[in-house]
Design a protein around this motif. Structure first.
Motif, mmCIF file in Angstrom:
data_model
loop_
_atom_site.group_PDB
_atom_site.id
_atom_site.type_symbol
_atom_site.label_atom_id
_atom_site.label_comp_id
_atom_site.label_asym_id
_atom_site.label_seq_id
_atom_site.Cartn_x
_atom_site.Cartn_y
_atom_site.Cartn_z
ATOM 1 N N ILE A 68 0.814 -1.078 0.183
ATOM 2 C CA ILE A 68 -0.015 -0.025 -0.041
ATOM 3 C C ILE A 68 0.839 1.159 0.279
ATOM 4 O O ILE A 68 1.769 1.192 0.911
ATOM 5 C CB ILE A 68 -1.037 0.216 1.248
ATOM 6 N N ASN A 69 0.636 2.212 -1.038
ATOM 7 C CA ASN A 69 1.573 3.118 -0.987
ATOM 8 C C ASN A 69 1.027 4.299 -0.211
ATOM 9 O O ASN A 69 -0.006 4.398 0.702
ATOM 10 C CB ASN A 69 1.669 3.887 -2.504
ATOM 11 N N ASP A 70 1.872 5.574 -0.242
ATOM 12 C CA ASP A 70 1.594 6.666 0.519
ATOM 13 C C ASP A 70 0.032 7.330 0.422
ATOM 14 O O ASP A 70 -0.683 7.823 1.307
ATOM 15 C CB ASP A 70 2.389 7.723 0.646
ATOM 16 N N HIS A 71 -0.378 6.983 -0.593
ATOM 17 C CA HIS A 71 -1.807 7.508 -0.994
ATOM 18 C C HIS A 71 -2.957 6.287 -0.791
ATOM 19 O O HIS A 71 -3.934 6.736 -1.194
ATOM 20 C CB HIS A 71 -1.718 7.912 -2.398
ATOM 21 N N ILE A 72 -2.457 5.581 -0.114
ATOM 22 C CA ILE A 72 -3.480 4.443 0.366
ATOM 23 C C ILE A 72 -4.074 3.348 -1.028
ATOM 24 O O ILE A 72 -5.223 3.254 -0.860
ATOM 25 C CB ILE A 72 -4.599 4.951 1.290
ATOM 26 N N VAL A 73 -3.076 3.501 -1.708
ATOM 27 C CA VAL A 73 -3.517 2.801 -3.154
ATOM 28 C C VAL A 73 -2.916 1.301 -2.980
ATOM 29 O O VAL A 73 -1.537 1.250 -2.867
ATOM 30 C CB VAL A 73 -3.217 3.255 -4.203
ATOM 31 N N GLU A 74 -3.497 0.239 -3.255
ATOM 32 C CA GLU A 74 -3.130 -1.183 -3.044
ATOM 33 C C GLU A 74 -2.292 -1.417 -4.542
ATOM 34 O O GLU A 74 -3.001 -1.023 -5.342
ATOM 35 C CB GLU A 74 -4.105 -2.140 -2.715
ATOM 36 N N HIS A 75 -1.224 -2.007 -4.342
ATOM 37 C CA HIS A 75 -0.488 -2.530 -5.459
ATOM 38 C C HIS A 75 -0.515 -4.241 -5.597
ATOM 39 O O HIS A 75 0.496 -4.297 -4.582
ATOM 40 C CB HIS A 75 0.708 -2.049 -5.838
ATOM 41 N N VAL A 76 -0.981 -4.851 -6.171
ATOM 42 C CA VAL A 76 -0.850 -6.390 -6.110
ATOM 43 C C VAL A 76 0.388 -6.827 -6.878
ATOM 44 O O VAL A 76 0.318 -6.429 -8.166
ATOM 45 C CB VAL A 76 -2.115 -7.141 -6.859
ATOM 46 N N LYS A 79 -11.050 -4.906 -8.719
ATOM 47 C CA LYS A 79 -9.959 -4.021 -8.450
ATOM 48 C C LYS A 79 -8.705 -4.524 -7.889
ATOM 49 O O LYS A 79 -7.584 -3.750 -8.401
ATOM 50 C CB LYS A 79 -10.529 -3.179 -6.970
ATOM 51 N N GLN A 80 -8.729 -5.948 -7.647
ATOM 52 C CA GLN A 80 -7.625 -6.353 -7.289
ATOM 53 C C GLN A 80 -6.518 -6.861 -8.795
ATOM 54 O O GLN A 80 -5.530 -6.995 -8.802
ATOM 55 C CB GLN A 80 -7.324 -7.513 -6.613
ATOM 56 N N ILE A 81 -7.386 -7.327 -9.674
ATOM 57 C CA ILE A 81 -7.054 -7.714 -10.942
ATOM 58 C C ILE A 81 -6.578 -6.405 -11.578
ATOM 59 O O ILE A 81 -5.457 -6.361 -12.286
ATOM 60 C CB ILE A 81 -8.062 -8.416 -11.920
ATOM 61 N N ALA A 82 -7.436 -5.315 -11.554
ATOM 62 C CA ALA A 82 -6.933 -3.995 -12.147
ATOM 63 C C ALA A 82 -5.569 -3.487 -11.521
ATOM 64 O O ALA A 82 -4.767 -3.273 -12.261
ATOM 65 C CB ALA A 82 -8.030 -2.865 -11.834
ATOM 66 N N SER A 83 -5.469 -3.694 -10.244
ATOM 67 C CA SER A 83 -4.291 -3.450 -9.646
ATOM 68 C C SER A 83 -2.786 -4.306 -10.095
ATOM 69 O O SER A 83 -1.918 -3.667 -10.541
ATOM 70 C CB SER A 83 -4.462 -3.636 -8.090
ATOM 71 N N TYR A 84 -3.279 -5.445 -10.085
ATOM 72 C CA TYR A 84 -2.158 -6.450 -10.836
ATOM 73 C C TYR A 84 -1.706 -5.876 -12.110
ATOM 74 O O TYR A 84 -0.616 -6.186 -12.451
ATOM 75 C CB TYR A 84 -2.856 -7.833 -10.738
ATOM 76 N N ILE A 85 -2.643 -5.645 -12.875
ATOM 77 C CA ILE A 85 -2.327 -5.112 -14.362
ATOM 78 C C ILE A 85 -1.841 -3.957 -14.673
ATOM 79 O O ILE A 85 -1.400 -3.661 -15.760
ATOM 80 C CB ILE A 85 -3.279 -5.734 -15.545
ATOM 81 N N GLY A 86 -2.123 -3.048 -13.287
ATOM 82 C CA GLY A 86 -1.545 -1.650 -13.510
ATOM 83 C C GLY A 86 -2.614 -0.573 -14.121
ATOM 84 O O GLY A 86 -2.214 0.423 -14.380
ATOM 85 N N VAL A 87 -3.714 -0.720 -13.788
ATOM 86 C CA VAL A 87 -4.980 0.094 -14.311
ATOM 87 C C VAL A 87 -5.694 0.640 -13.016
ATOM 88 O O VAL A 87 -5.772 -0.342 -12.197
ATOM 89 C CB VAL A 87 -5.585 -0.290 -15.431
ATOM 90 N N THR A 88 -6.528 1.546 -13.213
ATOM 91 C CA THR A 88 -7.342 1.867 -11.981
ATOM 92 C C THR A 88 -8.549 1.134 -12.205
ATOM 93 O O THR A 88 -8.824 0.256 -13.503
ATOM 94 C CB THR A 88 -7.922 3.308 -12.111
ATOM 95 N N PRO A 89 -9.261 0.857 -11.203
ATOM 96 C CA PRO A 89 -10.601 -0.006 -11.359
ATOM 97 C C PRO A 89 -11.524 0.515 -12.274
ATOM 98 O O PRO A 89 -12.258 -0.309 -12.905
ATOM 99 C CB PRO A 89 -11.052 0.031 -9.830
ATOM 100 N N GLU A 90 -11.789 2.063 -12.384
ATOM 101 C CA GLU A 90 -12.523 2.497 -13.347
ATOM 102 C C GLU A 90 -12.191 2.256 -14.780
ATOM 103 O O GLU A 90 -12.887 1.684 -15.543
ATOM 104 C CB GLU A 90 -12.618 4.261 -13.189
#
Length: 191
Positions: free
Chosen positions: A60-68, A168-179
């Protein structure tokens, strides 16, 4: 414990005595979904092997974003390699996504096994090399492939996860936003 022995047998052959010795050095435990096996900032003391269920490593980065970083399904190993090897605090969480049975091998017992069954060093070297290659390939994919192409590769690598893991976890894994992921998936379904 057959699954972990089959995993080892892909790379090295253990005698029945060596199998028993190996199994005497590991522990198995059941975990419910949402259990945390490792917290960021802790020192990783174990390599984890998934007998059943799904695990993920993330930060989890400083902006509270998860990176799988990784998913581990049945028959896969997972851990915080930086922390495990350096024995310094790591920056990964390891979480159970689906009820799981997990085999733990501590760093200390792994070192003992290297002395008692030297060919296990070869096995873990192969695992680390495969992990390094996979991480380099993923980095290159993130630099050179489109989001759609990365999603297609994800589907090929983890075909059973599409229905089991939050988008949202798949999005994080492939490096895109959930939207963006949601719009991309809708666009792909229209094709």
């Amino acid at each position: 414990m057959q699954l972990i022995l089959q995993n080892i047998a892909k790379h090295i052959m253990l005698s029945p005595e060596e199998q028993l010795l190996f199994l005497s050095k590991v522990n198995t435990q059941q975990f419910k979904a949402k259990s945390i096996l490792l917290n960021s900032g802790d020192i990783c003391k174990y390599s984890y092997f998934v007998n059943s269920g799904i695990l993920r490593s993330f930060n989890i980065n400083d902006h509270i974003v998860e990176h799988v970083l990784n998913f581990a399904t049945e028959g896969y190993w997972i851990g915080d390699m930086y922390s495990l090897l350096s024995q310094k605090p790591g920056n990964l969480f390891i979480e159970v996504l689906e009820d799981a049975e997990v085999v733990f091998l501590s760093k200390e017992k792994q070192e003992i096994l290297y002395k008692e069954i030297p060919k296990l060093e070869r096995f873990f070297r192969i695992l680390i090399e495969n992990s390094l290659v996979a991480n380099q390939e993923r980095l290159m994919d993130n630099l050179s492939l489109s989001a759609e192409e990365r999603f297609e590769k994800f589907c090929g690598k983890y075909p059973t996860l599409i229905q089991k893991v939050p988008q949202k976890q798949i999005a994080s894994y492939i490096g895109v936003t959930p939207e963006f992921f949601s719009k991309m998936k809708a666009r792909l379904l229209r094709k």
